[in-house]
Write a protein that holds these residues in place. Sequence first.
Motif: not given
Length: 230
Positions: A42-52, A83-97
């Motif tokens: 998910v992290g790798a995909a998040g970086w790619l999403a931010a690039m797109v 990038e941080e908006a994408c990171r926020l979305a990723a953590l919200w969707l997959w959990g923030g532990d």
Amino acid sequence: MDETPPVPLPPAVPVHLILSPLAVALAVAALGPAPHLTALAVGAAGWLAAMVLRAPVALAGRAAGLAPERLGLVLLLASGPVEEACRLAALWLWGGDLRTALWLGLGWALGEALALFVGGLVSGRVLRSPGDQGDKARAHLAAQGKAAAAHPAWGGLERLSVTGLHVGLSLWIAWNPWLAVPAALAHTAVNAAAATVMKRTGRMALTEAAVAVPSAAVLAVGLVLALALS
């Protein structure tokens, strides 16, 4: 007849770009929380999403007729928020532990490093090719000056610093989603500092310090916040 002065070519296989984040991930797997492969992906995909998602900014800037230097500044300023908006979305969707945030940050760094590795493979092949395309690529490399002649170790150091930055920012946002705002500012500030120092001094040591020092600070704050997640 003028000839383009020879410049050292980057490695044909830029493995130095992926060694640092890979080594950190292996160390965390051995000494820290158990690997979380989903968060890594998910992290790798998040970086790619931010690039797109930065592409529309670039297209809008070109449509507005911005000069290349001004467009570069706009993209730099947009890099942190996107990038941080994408990171926020990723953590919200997959959990923030703690475990998820840690491995998501590592995946983010590995995704970026892998993209740079592939880009380095392609550019290395072009730089070594005969003909006009290779000549133009080598001339462009020569125009970059000291940055083009930098030892690959600097690239490895940068990837290590950036890995710390991505892990630290992931821990910030996992601790409190509202920290995505200062995370975006911090991310943009690190990018801007590196670009400014390189442009003004041309010295790789100072440029990498401009990345390493704030990245280490971001990671340190993230690790302190992680105590609240553990």
